[in-house]
Design an enzyme around this catalytic site. Structure first.
Site, short mmCIF file in Angstrom:
data_model
loop_
_atom_site.label_atom_id
_atom_site.label_comp_id
_atom_site.label_asym_id
_atom_site.label_seq_id
_atom_site.Cartn_x
_atom_site.Cartn_y
_atom_site.Cartn_z
N LYS B 116 0.82 -1.22 0.00
CA LYS B 116 0.00 0.00 0.00
C LYS B 116 0.85 1.26 0.00
O LYS B 116 0.58 2.20 -0.74
CB LYS B 116 -0.92 0.00 1.22
CG LYS B 116 -2.12 -0.90 1.02
CD LYS B 116 -3.35 -0.41 1.74
CE LYS B 116 -4.50 -0.88 0.90
NZ LYS B 116 -5.71 -1.21 1.46
N HIS B 235 -17.35 -6.29 2.42
CA HIS B 235 -16.14 -5.88 1.69
C HIS B 235 -15.72 -6.86 0.62
O HIS B 235 -14.60 -6.79 0.11
CB HIS B 235 -14.97 -5.60 2.65
CG HIS B 235 -15.35 -4.64 3.75
ND1 HIS B 235 -15.63 -3.32 3.49
CD2 HIS B 235 -15.54 -4.81 5.07
CE1 HIS B 235 -15.97 -2.72 4.64
NE2 HIS B 235 -15.93 -3.61 5.59
N ARG B 293 -2.99 -8.76 -11.54
CA ARG B 293 -3.42 -10.09 -11.97
C ARG B 293 -4.63 -9.97 -12.87
O ARG B 293 -5.17 -8.87 -13.05
CB ARG B 293 -3.80 -10.91 -10.74
CG ARG B 293 -4.90 -10.21 -9.94
CD ARG B 293 -5.65 -11.10 -9.02
NE ARG B 293 -6.83 -10.44 -8.50
CZ ARG B 293 -6.87 -9.74 -7.36
NH1 ARG B 293 -5.80 -9.62 -6.62
NH2 ARG B 293 -8.00 -9.18 -6.98
#
Lengths: 173, 501
Positions: B116, B235, B293
């Site tokens: 991140k 989520h 990906r």
């Protein structure tokens, strides 16, 4: 045969009559239906009622009178019991009490066993955690009582319906 | 082009990659754990090798085993699918070292985007917008007021060591900054033993919109428009669509260019996805992260653009230049994907592994079933509960929703519970139909609306249950009577024979 159907807490007198093979007359309280019936695949019904065609998924766990019925995304929990049996059951105590044979609600792996034989537990206390498909699921005690036997073993897979443990209520008096 | 590709995955995505290889006339090698001997990907591949016991840590995640199988079978490339080793830079490097092509981006891109902090620093340098906020902690009320001016409102005051909603304060105007600072600080101290707080912009009505990018090994990078992924349960994405109702042409171009810039920071050379959080109110967008990906929901993009991302990914890995230029990429119509999970939507979404006793797959025009299941398959307990993805195309969003509902009504899975009924209910929900939702919609608003929904077929359900009981009781009675009845039963063949005579 006379039955009592219970749906959303309401009891409905129900009668089923086999008019001829694969054709039934069903009376629900005041309503009457003539039903052309076919079970092309196990527990998947094709019903034609008044010219309307319905595909109905009927799920019936072994030994239970409560069915899960699915029609076009909607789900219904319906209990159907013979009238005689229903009257008998009403006389007996209702509610969760007595010896609790805890059975596995699904296939999974016993990830954590939190109790052992002789442990005292309270209602809502987590007995063990099952893991299936990367999800953890807590199995809780439905009553206050004592764990009198444990069949589950940590790390050992179980199938749906396998016994996990037994919780017995404290003796009265 | 490659001669033989090993697919280091299982389930529907392994089948997807095998299909792409077959169309490119490349031989395929499946790997499987002991729990997956009967899996569909094993049955449809040209070769298959067992790589260990059921837990993925002992099979699908063991690099040595997978490399060993690749060498033994003579595979010259590995397709990692999603999950497992797909975003593991060590695995990508290992493949390179062993002389096997990793079908994915360069390891550097995986490493930078997999973190991140490093990814945000990298893309910010290229001018990609991040959620406005501080990289340090507040030191005083005055400091808070100065920063509040820079960040804008509404903003979130957050505890540096916080979590679970504690030590968080929403601040809607300058007059509340000082008091929010004091109370957040004391709450943070109380809850976490650390009174450090900082501020960032609060994104109202947050929506998850992501841009598909494709880059090759020759420095070309294009964007393949957006996917709307705000329909999430806890989520987790459950329904995705393309295009997004809140993105117009201008915003699409700006988001696309930001995504290409983000990809350029790491010389991106495969298919990838740049995720943004978008305010449903102001339609500002901010970079969240980049997934290096092939995404689960890639088919909705394929359906509206008419291109095969999985094949393009393989071609690029083989060193071929992009088959498309940016100006070739045009959206036509609308596509929706429903993820079908082995979970019971009528019982707290509990996982339901077990045997699929009956399967009827939807068909008809513009309906695509991306599946890893078949009738008779035992769904194992060890892996992700995804069974298949129903992907549907329509001329516009309204037609697409109607067609998705039609396809869902044909989809029958018996033996285990699936999320098909949940998808039917979402397709009928008026807020979903209007496109009026954010990432909290399913968990907060939908569950209540779903509880209160009308159920038009109650009596049909009661009739079915009554007949079921009647037939069960009759069958029981017959079993008890047993032998006598059977002796009397006449074979229909015999009967017809008698009639003819």
């Amino acid at each position: 045969m006379p039955y009592i159907t219970t749906y959303k807490g309401e009891e409905i007198k129900t009668r089923v009559e086999e008019v001829r093979p694969n054709f039934y007359r069903v009376v629900l309280g005041e309503r009457e239906y003539e039903v052309d019936f076919l079970e092309p695949q196990k527990n998947l019904y094709s019903l034609i009622i008044g010219g309307k065609s319905y595909e109905v998924d009927v799920d019936a766990p072994e030994g239970s009178d409560v069915y899960g019925v699915g029609i076009l995304g909607d789900h219904f929990e319906v209990e159907v019991v013979e009238e005689k049996k229903k009257k008998l059951a009403a006389k007996l105590a209702i509610g969760v009490s007595g010896r609790q044979d805890m059975k596995s609600p699904m296939a999974g792996n016993v990830w954590k066993l939190l109790v052992k034989e002789g442990d005292r537990v309270t209602a809502g206390e987590v007995l063990l955690i099952l893991e299936a498909m990367k999800m953890e699921n807590e199995i809780k005690s439905p009553i206050d009582g004592t764990v009198t036997s444990v069949a589950a073993k940590e790390g050992v897979p179980v199938a749906a319906g396998d016994p996990l443990c037994v919780v017995e209520p404290p003796e009265e008096g | 082009m490659f001669k033989k590709v090993l697919i280091a995955n299982r389930g529907e995505i392994a089948v997807r990659a095998i299909r792409a290889c077959k169309e490119l006339e490349i031989a395929t090698v499946a790997v499987y754990s002991e729990a997956d001997r009967a899996a569909l990907h094993v049955r449809v591949a040209d070769e298959a090798y067992c790589i260990g016991p059921p837990p993925s840590s002992q099979s699908y995640l063991v690099m040595d085993r997978i490399i060993e199988v690749a060498k033994k079978s003579g595979a010259d490339a590995i397709h990692p699918g999603y999950g497992f080793l797909a975003e593991n830079p060590v695995f990508a490097e290992r493949c390179e070292k062993e002389g096997i092509t990793f079908i994915g981006p360069n390891p550097y891109a995986i490493r930078i985007m997999g973190n991140k902090t490093t990814s945000r620093v990298a893309v910010a340098e290229m001018g990609v917008p991040l959620v406005p906020g501080m990289k340090e902690n507040l030191t005083s009320e005055q400091h808070a007021i100065e920063w509040a001016e820079k960040i804008g409102f509404p903003l979130m005051m957050k505890a540096a060591s916080g979590g679970g909603g504690k030590g968080m304060r929403m601040v809607s105007g300058m007059e509340d900054v000082a008091s929010a600072y004091r109370s957040a600080k004391s709450e943070a101290l109380h809850s976490f033993g650390d009174d450090a707080v900082y501020m960032e912009r609060y994104v109202e009505n947050p929506r998850h919109v992501e841009i598909q990018v494709v880059g090759d090994k020759h420095g070309n990078i294009i964007y393949c428009m957006e996917r709307e992924c705000s329909i999430q349960r806890r989520h987790q994405k459950v329904i995705e669509e393309a295009p997004s109702v809140i993105v117009d042409d201008d915003m699409r171009r700006r988001m696309g260019e930001a995504a290409v810039n983000a990809a350029r920071t790491v010389n991106y050379d495969s298919v990838g996805t740049v995720e943004f959080i978008v305010s449903g109110r102001t339609r500002e967008f901010f970079f969240l992260e980049m997934n290096t990906r092939l995404q689960v929901e890639h088919p909705v993009t394929e359906m509206v653009l008419g291109i095969d991302l999985c094949k393009e990914m393989i071609r690029i890995a083989a060193g071929m230049p992009l088959s498309y230029k940016q100006e070739d990429i045009k959206i036509r119509g609308h596509a929706i994907e429903c993820r079908i999970y082995a979970e019971d939507p009528n019982n707290k979404f509990l996982p339901t592994p077990g045997r699929i006793t009956t399967l009827r797959v939807p068909g008809g025009p513009w309906v695509r079933d991306e599946t890893g299941m078949y009738e008779g398959l035992d769904v194992p307990i060890y892996y992700d509960p995804i069974l298949s993805k129903l992907v549907v195309w329509g001329g516009d969003r309204e037609k697409c929703i109607a067609r998705t509902l039609r396809a869902l009504s044909e989809y029958v899975v018996k033996g285990i519970k699936t999320t098909i009924p949940f998808h039917v209910r979402v397709m009928k929900n008026e807020h979903f139909i209007k496109g009026d939702f954010d990432t909290n919609f399913i968990d907060k608003q939908f569950v209540m609306e779903d509880e209160a929904r009308e159920k038009p077929y109650e009596d049909v359900a009661l009739v079915a249950a009554a007949i079921k009981t009647y037939r069960r009781d009759k069958a029981r009675a017959q079993r008890i009577l047993g032998g006598a009845e059977q002796a009397q039963a006449i074979s229909p063949w015999k009967l017809s024979g008698r009639v003819k005579r």
